[in-house]
Scaffold this active site. Structure first.
Site, PDB file in Angstrom:
ATOM      1  N   CYS A   3      -1.458 -10.676  12.955  1.00  0.00           N
ATOM      2  CA  CYS A   3      -0.552 -10.248  11.885  1.00  0.00           C
ATOM      3  C   CYS A   3      -1.351  -9.466  10.843  1.00  0.00           C
ATOM      4  CB  CYS A   3       0.115 -11.470  11.254  1.00  0.00           C
ATOM      5  SG  CYS A   3       0.995 -11.101   9.731  1.00  0.00           S
ATOM      6  N   ASP A  29       0.639  -0.845  -1.886  1.00  0.00           N
ATOM      7  CA  ASP A  29       1.178  -0.341  -0.622  1.00  0.00           C
ATOM      8  C   ASP A  29       0.415   0.930  -0.238  1.00  0.00           C
ATOM      9  OD1 ASP A  29       4.198  -0.714   0.937  1.00  0.00           O
ATOM     10  OD2 ASP A  29       3.058   1.134   1.288  1.00  0.00           O
ATOM     11  N   HIS A  45       1.526 -17.682   6.469  1.00  0.00           N
ATOM     12  CA  HIS A  45       2.385 -16.798   7.261  1.00  0.00           C
ATOM     13  C   HIS A  45       3.805 -17.341   7.311  1.00  0.00           C
ATOM     14  CE1 HIS A  45       3.488 -13.737  10.207  1.00  0.00           C
ATOM     15  NE2 HIS A  45       4.351 -14.667  10.589  1.00  0.00           N
ATOM     16  N   ASN A  85      12.668  -6.397   2.822  1.00  0.00           N
ATOM     17  CA  ASN A  85      13.399  -5.993   4.022  1.00  0.00           C
ATOM     18  C   ASN A  85      13.332  -7.119   5.045  1.00  0.00           C
ATOM     19  OD1 ASN A  85      13.924  -3.378   2.955  1.00  0.00           O
ATOM     20  ND2 ASN A  85      11.867  -2.739   3.529  1.00  0.00           N
ATOM     21  N   GLY A  91      15.017  -3.032   8.183  1.00  0.00           N
ATOM     22  CA  GLY A  91      13.886  -2.116   8.145  1.00  0.00           C
ATOM     23  C   GLY A  91      12.554  -2.799   7.908  1.00  0.00           C
ATOM     24  N   HIS A  96       5.738 -10.337   8.214  1.00  0.00           N
ATOM     25  CA  HIS A  96       5.101 -11.344   7.354  1.00  0.00           C
ATOM     26  C   HIS A  96       5.792 -11.149   6.006  1.00  0.00           C
ATOM     27  CE1 HIS A  96       1.227 -13.483   5.821  1.00  0.00           C
ATOM     28  NE2 HIS A  96       2.001 -13.285   4.753  1.00  0.00           N
ATOM     29  N   HIS A  98       7.135 -10.296   2.663  1.00  0.00           N
ATOM     30  CA  HIS A  98       6.538  -9.535   1.563  1.00  0.00           C
ATOM     31  C   HIS A  98       7.613  -9.005   0.650  1.00  0.00           C
ATOM     32  CE1 HIS A  98       7.135  -6.797   5.002  1.00  0.00           C
ATOM     33  NE2 HIS A  98       7.365  -5.826   4.124  1.00  0.00           N
ATOM     34  N   HIS A 100       8.291  -5.989  -2.056  1.00  0.00           N
ATOM     35  CA  HIS A 100       7.865  -4.718  -2.639  1.00  0.00           C
ATOM     36  C   HIS A 100       8.183  -4.771  -4.130  1.00  0.00           C
ATOM     37  CE1 HIS A 100       7.799  -2.375   1.297  1.00  0.00           C
ATOM     38  NE2 HIS A 100       8.567  -3.384   1.646  1.00  0.00           N
TER      39      HIS A 100
HETATM   40  P1  5GP Z   1       8.389  -3.136   5.365  1.00  0.00           P
HETATM   41  O1  5GP Z   1       8.722  -1.823   6.003  1.00  0.00           O
HETATM   42  O2  5GP Z   1       8.029  -4.176   6.402  1.00  0.00           O
HETATM   43  O3  5GP Z   1       9.390  -3.623   4.379  1.00  0.00           O
HETATM   44  O4  5GP Z   1       7.103  -2.882   4.489  1.00  0.00           O
HETATM   45  C1  5GP Z   1       5.827  -2.765   5.005  1.00  0.00           C
HETATM   46  C2  5GP Z   1       5.020  -1.984   4.019  1.00  0.00           C
HETATM   47  O5  5GP Z   1       3.663  -2.170   4.330  1.00  0.00           O
HETATM   48  C3  5GP Z   1       5.267  -0.463   4.054  1.00  0.00           C
HETATM   49  O6  5GP Z   1       5.712  -0.022   2.780  1.00  0.00           O
HETATM   50  C4  5GP Z   1       3.912   0.123   4.426  1.00  0.00           C
HETATM   51  O7  5GP Z   1       3.620   1.303   3.734  1.00  0.00           O
HETATM   52  C5  5GP Z   1       2.950  -0.988   4.074  1.00  0.00           C
HETATM   53  N1  5GP Z   1       1.752  -1.042   4.898  1.00  0.00           N
HETATM   54  C6  5GP Z   1       1.690  -0.941   6.249  1.00  0.00           C
HETATM   55  N2  5GP Z   1       0.428  -1.073   6.681  1.00  0.00           N
HETATM   56  C7  5GP Z   1      -0.341  -1.261   5.583  1.00  0.00           C
HETATM   57  C8  5GP Z   1      -1.747  -1.456   5.386  1.00  0.00           C
HETATM   58  O8  5GP Z   1      -2.558  -1.490   6.327  1.00  0.00           O
HETATM   59  N3  5GP Z   1      -2.176  -1.600   4.109  1.00  0.00           N
HETATM   60  C9  5GP Z   1      -1.313  -1.578   3.039  1.00  0.00           C
HETATM   61  N4  5GP Z   1      -1.847  -1.731   1.815  1.00  0.00           N
HETATM   62  N5  5GP Z   1       0.019  -1.407   3.185  1.00  0.00           N
HETATM   63  C10 5GP Z   1       0.494  -1.246   4.446  1.00  0.00           C
HETATM   64 ZN    ZN Z   2       1.064 -13.111   8.745  1.00  0.00          ZN
END
Ligand code: 5GP
Ligand code: ZN
Length: 112
Positions: A3, A29, A45, A85, A91, A96, A98, A100
């Site tokens: 993960c 991000d 996790h 999300n 989306g 894991h 999170h 934003h």
């Molecule tokens: P999701 O699309 O799952 O809601 O958000 C995942 C977020 O993780 C995205 O906004 C993406 O830009 C960010 N992200 C993906 N890989 C990495 C990474 O390796 N490092 C960081 N800091 N952010 C990441």
């Molecule tokens: Zn995780």
């Protein structure tokens, strides 16, 4: 488990960490959509909001207190947005939990 955010939480993968305590980590991000775009994750996790259980309640509540603190630290005095999300339709690209934290400009409200 393989993960990405677990690896970020335990420093196997580098990120710009802005806050950390026993329960959570906040980092920038990698692909920001606004001047402030942080991700706040539990160190534990949890797949997403859809799998939060009774034992996770305090962690999630704690994360919201940290989000409030970080928003203040980032100077988001005019408001901000918190998004989590969930699953394919939501989306969620990283499975894991999170949150934003997005701000620093006037945000639109646009769903495709
Ligand atoms: P999701 O699309 O799952 O809601 O958000 C995942 C977020 O993780 C995205 O906004 C993406 O830009 C960010 N992200 C993906 N890989 C990495 C990474 O390796 N490092 C960081 N800091 N952010 C990441
Ligand atoms: Zn995780």
């Amino acid at each position: 488990m393989d993960c990405l955010f677990c690896k970020i939480a335990n420093k196997e993968i580098e990120s710009e960490v802005l806050f950390e305590d026993d329960y959570c980590v906040a980092f920038k991000d990698i692909n920001p959509v606004a001047p402030t775009h942080l991700l706040v994750i539990p160190k534990k996790h949890i797949d997403g909001i859809d799998t939060i259980n009774e034992l996770d309640k305090e962690i999630v509540a704690h994360i919201f207190m940290i989000i409030k603190l970080l928003a203040k630290r980032e100077g988001l005095n005019n408001g901000y947005r918190v998004i989590s999300n969930v699953g394919a339709d939501g989306g969620q690209s990283i499975r894991h939990l999170h949150f934003h934290l997005i701000g620093g400009k006037k945000l639109g409200w646009n769903f495709e």
